[in-house]
Write an enzyme that holds these catalytic residues in place. Sequence first.
Site, mmCIF file in Angstrom:
data_model
loop_
_atom_site.group_PDB
_atom_site.id
_atom_site.type_symbol
_atom_site.label_atom_id
_atom_site.label_comp_id
_atom_site.label_asym_id
_atom_site.label_seq_id
_atom_site.Cartn_x
_atom_site.Cartn_y
_atom_site.Cartn_z
ATOM 1 N N THR A 200 0.886 -1.159 0.045
ATOM 2 C CA THR A 200 0.038 0.094 0.051
ATOM 3 C C THR A 200 0.984 1.069 0.005
ATOM 4 O O THR A 200 2.045 1.243 0.530
ATOM 5 C CB THR A 200 -1.007 0.022 1.259
ATOM 6 O OG1 THR A 200 -1.796 -1.122 1.241
ATOM 7 C CG2 THR A 200 -1.633 1.380 1.704
ATOM 8 N N ARG A 228 -13.672 -8.289 -0.800
ATOM 9 C CA ARG A 228 -12.876 -7.799 0.510
ATOM 10 C C ARG A 228 -12.303 -6.280 0.444
ATOM 11 O O ARG A 228 -11.668 -6.126 -0.792
ATOM 12 C CB ARG A 228 -11.781 -8.754 0.602
ATOM 13 C CG ARG A 228 -11.183 -8.276 2.175
ATOM 14 C CD ARG A 228 -9.688 -7.559 1.936
ATOM 15 N NE ARG A 228 -9.018 -7.142 2.991
ATOM 16 C CZ ARG A 228 -8.132 -6.482 3.017
ATOM 17 N NH1 ARG A 228 -7.627 -5.735 2.150
ATOM 18 N NH2 ARG A 228 -7.439 -6.397 4.325
ATOM 19 N N GLY A 230 -10.203 -3.415 2.433
ATOM 20 C CA GLY A 230 -9.568 -3.327 3.847
ATOM 21 C C GLY A 230 -9.597 -2.119 4.363
ATOM 22 O O GLY A 230 -10.690 -1.333 4.238
ATOM 23 N N THR A 251 -0.727 1.314 7.011
ATOM 24 C CA THR A 251 -0.416 0.257 6.113
ATOM 25 C C THR A 251 -0.217 -1.058 6.942
ATOM 26 O O THR A 251 -0.043 -0.782 8.076
ATOM 27 C CB THR A 251 0.661 0.186 5.246
ATOM 28 O OG1 THR A 251 0.763 -0.775 4.348
ATOM 29 C CG2 THR A 251 2.041 0.556 6.109
ATOM 30 N N GLY A 254 -5.172 -4.836 7.186
ATOM 31 C CA GLY A 254 -6.404 -3.730 7.141
ATOM 32 C C GLY A 254 -7.250 -4.185 8.307
ATOM 33 O O GLY A 254 -7.974 -3.171 8.792
HETATM 34 N N1 ASP Z 1 -3.803 -2.031 4.492
HETATM 35 C C1 ASP Z 1 -3.830 -2.908 3.167
HETATM 36 C C2 ASP Z 1 -5.116 -3.689 3.267
HETATM 37 O O1 ASP Z 1 -5.307 -4.432 4.319
HETATM 38 C C3 ASP Z 1 -2.711 -3.530 2.823
HETATM 39 C C4 ASP Z 1 -1.291 -2.891 3.116
HETATM 40 O O2 ASP Z 1 -1.379 -2.120 3.814
HETATM 41 O O3 ASP Z 1 -0.452 -3.389 2.454
HETATM 42 O O4 ASP Z 1 -5.748 -3.840 2.215
#
Ligand code: ASP
Length: 341
Positions: A200, A228, A230, A251, A254
């Site tokens: 992310t 889904r 996040g 990040t 999520g």
């Molecule tokens: N926070 C993001 C999610 O859960 C993933 C990430 O931060 O890489 O989709």
Amino acid sequence: MTNRRKFLQSSAAGLAALAAGHVGAVAATLPAAAPAAKPLVISTWDAGLAANLGAWKLLSQGGRALDAVEAGVMVTEASQNCCVGLGGNPDRDGIVTLDACIMDHQFNCGAVAALERVKHPIQVARRVMERTPHVMLVGEGAQQFAVAQGFALEPQRLSADATKAYREWLKTSQYKPVVNIENSGNRKVGPVGGPNNHDTIAMLAQDAQGNLSGSCTTSGMGFKMRGRVGDSPIIGSGLYVDNEVGAAAATGQGEDVVRMAGAHTVVELMRQGLTPTAACRAAVERIARIKGDKARDIQVCFIAVNRQGQHGAFALQKGFSYAVCNAETQQLLLPSDYLLR
Ligand code: ASP
């Protein structure tokens, strides 16, 4: 292969190297809680180095933080080497679905979730903010809106690396995210469910006028269930901006950020007087308490900037870093402190 866990030098040479696509190696020494010169941009992970440059082009010329955080993360969205944007890992049905949100200094915000075939979800999120009475559009509706706004639909296909990762995943088809424990760098096609199965980019900027804005964009957890969503496109979870106090973004896993409204919590902790780093730490500690024994199975990381231009970060586990760019530091990748030793 370049070791992206090393840190980019705070120098013109560093900038030139970065522009040329080489990530150099140098120690980061900026105290994370020191007031930073305005304008300022920070963003998550090492991909933030290139993204910050995109934002800096605007900020350094007196541009608005809002425009900067949009332009900055577009650099990452366009990269096929990063699990953000259409180059990212697909869901378990083999389709890339994108989440993004943006927020300005006046509580204006926009988001899209589960958006398919659009190269720059952050731009669509901004259009939602500016051209609809809503905050979030999802799935087919988000795509319809994007098309109506003139965005092109890209072909529905996986990048070469995502194809490889997906094929690997199909061998077991097990969803066992162990997210972003390590700094990611380029795409990881390691054991699926291993340390780096997604990415992310979240970005926070303060412009020369002192106004704050933020953006967050992701392809989400690789091999997630279809539909889904996040934390990343959720205002208050993946991102929050209160211009009187500060801005924060997240990040990592999520679901665990959503259950404690992560970014909003960090901003509220700064309102109570905590520094950005201390606020990020307190939020991570809360997640660790909630997760108990399972905290070691996940990674969660926050970045934050306060009104004074101090910045900071904190992670649950080792390996997180965030990129900082202002007139003094130019380009810097700072290691984040973390909770679980
Ligand atoms: N926070 C993001 C999610 O859960 C993933 C990430 O931060 O890489 O989709």
